[in-house]
Design a protein around this motif. Structure first.
Motif, PDB file in Angstrom:
ATOM      1  N   ALA A 285       0.921  -1.175  -0.167  1.00 46.72           N
ATOM      2  CA  ALA A 285       0.072  -0.102  -0.073  1.00 46.72           C
ATOM      3  C   ALA A 285       0.701   1.286   0.106  1.00 46.72           C
ATOM      4  O   ALA A 285       0.693   2.239  -1.000  1.00 46.72           O
ATOM      5  CB  ALA A 285      -0.882   0.069   1.248  1.00 46.72           C
ATOM      6  N   GLN A 286       1.966   1.283   0.839  1.00 47.52           N
ATOM      7  CA  GLN A 286       2.676   2.345   0.941  1.00 47.52           C
ATOM      8  C   GLN A 286       3.413   2.675  -0.453  1.00 47.52           C
ATOM      9  O   GLN A 286       3.803   3.896  -0.628  1.00 47.52           O
ATOM     10  CB  GLN A 286       3.632   2.228   2.078  1.00 47.52           C
TER      11      GLN A 286
ATOM     12  N   ALA B 238       0.178   2.640  -3.626  1.00 47.18           N
ATOM     13  CA  ALA B 238      -1.077   3.550  -3.535  1.00 47.18           C
ATOM     14  C   ALA B 238      -0.969   4.910  -4.525  1.00 47.18           C
ATOM     15  O   ALA B 238      -1.862   5.058  -5.066  1.00 47.18           O
ATOM     16  CB  ALA B 238      -1.303   4.014  -2.185  1.00 47.18           C
ATOM     17  N   PRO B 239       0.385   5.761  -4.246  1.00 45.98           N
ATOM     18  CA  PRO B 239       0.268   6.883  -5.232  1.00 45.98           C
ATOM     19  C   PRO B 239       0.624   7.022  -6.399  1.00 45.98           C
ATOM     20  O   PRO B 239       0.470   7.403  -7.347  1.00 45.98           O
ATOM     21  CB  PRO B 239       1.533   8.006  -4.504  1.00 45.98           C
ATOM     22  N   ILE B 240       0.935   5.204  -7.017  1.00 50.62           N
ATOM     23  CA  ILE B 240       1.497   5.252  -8.379  1.00 50.62           C
ATOM     24  C   ILE B 240       0.534   4.482  -9.037  1.00 50.62           C
ATOM     25  O   ILE B 240       0.449   4.918 -10.460  1.00 50.62           O
ATOM     26  CB  ILE B 240       2.967   4.215  -8.114  1.00 50.62           C
TER      27      ILE B 240
ATOM     28  N   ARG C 296      -4.238   0.582  -5.716  1.00 49.48           N
ATOM     29  CA  ARG C 296      -4.557   1.080  -4.830  1.00 49.48           C
ATOM     30  C   ARG C 296      -6.213   0.816  -4.340  1.00 49.48           C
ATOM     31  O   ARG C 296      -6.532   0.760  -3.135  1.00 49.48           O
ATOM     32  CB  ARG C 296      -4.481   2.858  -4.916  1.00 49.48           C
TER      33      ARG C 296
ATOM     34  N   HIS D 255       7.929  10.670  -4.848  1.00 49.53           N
ATOM     35  CA  HIS D 255       6.810   9.971  -5.664  1.00 49.53           C
ATOM     36  C   HIS D 255       7.044   8.649  -5.997  1.00 49.53           C
ATOM     37  O   HIS D 255       5.879   7.923  -5.981  1.00 49.53           O
ATOM     38  CB  HIS D 255       6.951  11.114  -6.891  1.00 49.53           C
TER      39      HIS D 255
ATOM     40  N   GLU E 236      -1.755  11.964  -0.569  1.00 49.26           N
ATOM     41  CA  GLU E 236      -1.495  11.033  -1.445  1.00 49.26           C
ATOM     42  C   GLU E 236      -0.160  10.443  -1.416  1.00 49.26           C
ATOM     43  O   GLU E 236       0.053   9.419  -1.629  1.00 49.26           O
ATOM     44  CB  GLU E 236      -1.895  11.428  -2.848  1.00 49.26           C
ATOM     45  N   LEU E 237       0.774  11.394  -1.246  1.00 43.24           N
ATOM     46  CA  LEU E 237       2.234  10.743  -1.314  1.00 43.24           C
ATOM     47  C   LEU E 237       2.402  10.064   0.099  1.00 43.24           C
ATOM     48  O   LEU E 237       3.537   9.334   0.217  1.00 43.24           O
ATOM     49  CB  LEU E 237       3.305  11.937  -1.496  1.00 43.24           C
TER      50      LEU E 237
ATOM     51  N   ASN F 151       7.579   6.216   4.240  1.00 48.28           N
ATOM     52  CA  ASN F 151       7.860   5.699   2.934  1.00 48.28           C
ATOM     53  C   ASN F 151       9.011   5.024   2.798  1.00 48.28           C
ATOM     54  O   ASN F 151       9.258   3.810   2.444  1.00 48.28           O
ATOM     55  CB  ASN F 151       7.633   6.669   1.624  1.00 48.28           C
TER      56      ASN F 151
ATOM     57  N   GLY G 143      -0.450   6.652   6.900  1.00 50.52           N
ATOM     58  CA  GLY G 143      -0.155   5.480   5.760  1.00 50.52           C
ATOM     59  C   GLY G 143      -1.794   4.984   5.393  1.00 50.52           C
ATOM     60  O   GLY G 143      -2.012   4.769   4.104  1.00 50.52           O
TER      61      GLY G 143
ATOM     62  N   LYS H 279      -3.391   7.670   3.485  1.00 46.08           N
ATOM     63  CA  LYS H 279      -2.629   7.840   2.045  1.00 46.08           C
ATOM     64  C   LYS H 279      -3.285   6.882   1.167  1.00 46.08           C
ATOM     65  O   LYS H 279      -3.628   7.195  -0.002  1.00 46.08           O
ATOM     66  CB  LYS H 279      -1.377   7.714   2.297  1.00 46.08           C
ATOM     67  N   ASN H 280      -3.357   5.609   1.384  1.00 43.52           N
ATOM     68  CA  ASN H 280      -3.962   4.487   0.641  1.00 43.52           C
ATOM     69  C   ASN H 280      -5.226   4.905   0.443  1.00 43.52           C
ATOM     70  O   ASN H 280      -5.729   4.585  -0.675  1.00 43.52           O
ATOM     71  CB  ASN H 280      -3.794   3.228   1.296  1.00 43.52           C
TER      72      ASN H 280
ATOM     73  N   GLN I 119      -6.769   7.642   0.181  1.00 44.40           N
ATOM     74  CA  GLN I 119      -6.956   8.866  -0.330  1.00 44.40           C
ATOM     75  C   GLN I 119      -8.107   9.695   0.130  1.00 44.40           C
ATOM     76  O   GLN I 119      -8.971  10.171  -0.597  1.00 44.40           O
ATOM     77  CB  GLN I 119      -7.058   8.963  -1.868  1.00 44.40           C
TER      78      GLN I 119
END
Lengths: 230, 230
Positions: free
Chosen positions: A135-136, A139-141, A146, B46, B126-127, B133, B195, B198-199, B201
């Motif tokens: 997930a870490q 998720a942003p990619i 995600r 990123h 989101e990041l 990370n 975290g 983030k996942n 969002q």
DNA sequence: AATTTGACATACCAATCGGTATGAACTAAA
DNA sequence: TTTAGTTCATACCGATTGGTATGTCAAATT
């Protein structure tokens, strides 16, 4: 996703020939797909998805790219399959299934935490939670990752939430706790503790955090003697 | 972190001539290293360290590999420098420095949480946390990264711990809380919440978890009127 | 003025990456 | 027996990777 249950014990009697002993056909043929899946899971668990090498995955199985791209359309599809068919199953078996069977979720969760604290291997401590890792990282990619991982987390939170609600009805859980936000905080805290212990490579820190969670869980207990079950 | 304001507007004019106006030497020379550092930080934030591309990093700076390998011995060394010179500074400025100045750490932490909840940009949501990370990705893979990141986490926990101890002396914090384990649980929970949000969002989930942390922090308060400071 | 050193740019490298095209071995159906 | 469909292996591809060797120019040093 559960369709893999139908894998036959002895699919075909084809495995006995080829004039003496075709290692590949004798042992692994029917499991080729599962072999790749498991090897991919391990590789991803070790280095992450982006750095995961298809060549290394295949080297661990003895298969080749022909097999891989026959069963999976792309590296991304393989990664999705790992989530759908392995990761989700692990989550359900380890964390969700036990919660479904009890009316005392707090007791059950503490039990699970104890079991994890005792049984966790050094390697797993260092590698961390595969769900959180993925997930870490992804998720942003990648939105596909995600969504799947968020579905897993959502199911996890939901399982705890409904267990807490049942616990309230049964009189084991205080009625003033908000099941939903408590479930979210619990999952987040557990993942955070595992991640912190992983970075510190310290079982001691994991147990310390675990005690913190247990203390938090205890604070959710209802202390009336309304029902006293074994 | 905000030093990048000084980056020259005309990025590529350096090739216009060497002998009458070397833009590079006139403006950016001393910042070349910092430019690369900041671009590397962004790239790593990123896509992670392993997937971070030196070419992309350089493309964002207008510099070339000659500059990169003049200032940094390798990709790994660049990654270490990002941790040592940027990440650690962020951590200290945002989380540690404010704690040093107060005798009421709970109030200060709640304030920081509120500030973060209000000011966080969608992109940062989101990041996720760059420290977490990097730790989750690199801890099992590279010992150099792990040690540096663990040093950061240790400093973070230590800062909270000593602040809690001061808070106990000043009468703001209950005396029965164990400062060390509480600090560990706090950091783990915060990272876990970030975290998870983030996942998902979901800023809503972040705020929900944040309220959970605040609730936990409130439970650490000492409620005697021993000292009442504004 | 001559020389060295620092700060880059340019061009190139082998290795590895994910992916594909083709074909062999085998089974199941006709 | 022939045919069609699975299930892989082999060989290859272009793209990208981190890294290096060399060159160029300005500033500092002598």
């Amino acid at each position: 996703m559960h369709l893999t249950e139908t894998k036959p014990e002895i699919k075909h009697s084809k495995r006995f020939w080829h004039w003496w002993q075709c290692q590949r056909c004798a042992t692994g043929k029917v499991q080729a797909r599962e072999q790749i899946l498991q090897a991919a899971f391990d590789e991803i668990h070790h280095v992450g998805f982006q750095a995961a090498s298809l060549s290394r995955i295949l080297a661990h199985t003895g298969l080749t790219k022909g097999a891989l791209y026959h069963h999976f359309g792309s590296k991304l599809a393989l990664g999705y399959a790992v989530v759908d068919e392995l990761l989700l199953e692990y989550l359900r078996e380890i964390w969700l299934r036990p919660l479904e069977k009890t009316d005392d979720p707090i007791k059950q969760l503490i039990s699970s935490l104890h079991k994890m604290g005792e049984n966790i291997r050094q390697e797993d401590l260092e590698l961390g939670c595969p769900l959180n890792n993925l997930a870490q990282e992804m998720a942003p990619i990648d939105e596909g990752f995600r969504r799947r991982l968020e579905a897993a987390y959502s199911e996890w939170r939901g399982g705890i939430e409904s267990a807490l609600l049942r616990g309230q009805k049964s009189g084991f859980v205080r009625h003033d706790v908000d099941a939903k936000s408590t479930a979210a905080t619990l999952v987040a805290t557990m993942e955070g503790c595992i991640g912190m212990a992983k970075n510190a490579q310290s079982r001691e820190l994991l147990l310390q955090c675990g005690r913190g969670i247990i203390q938090y869980l205890e604070s959710l207990k209802k202390h009336t003697r309304k029902r006293k079950v074994t």
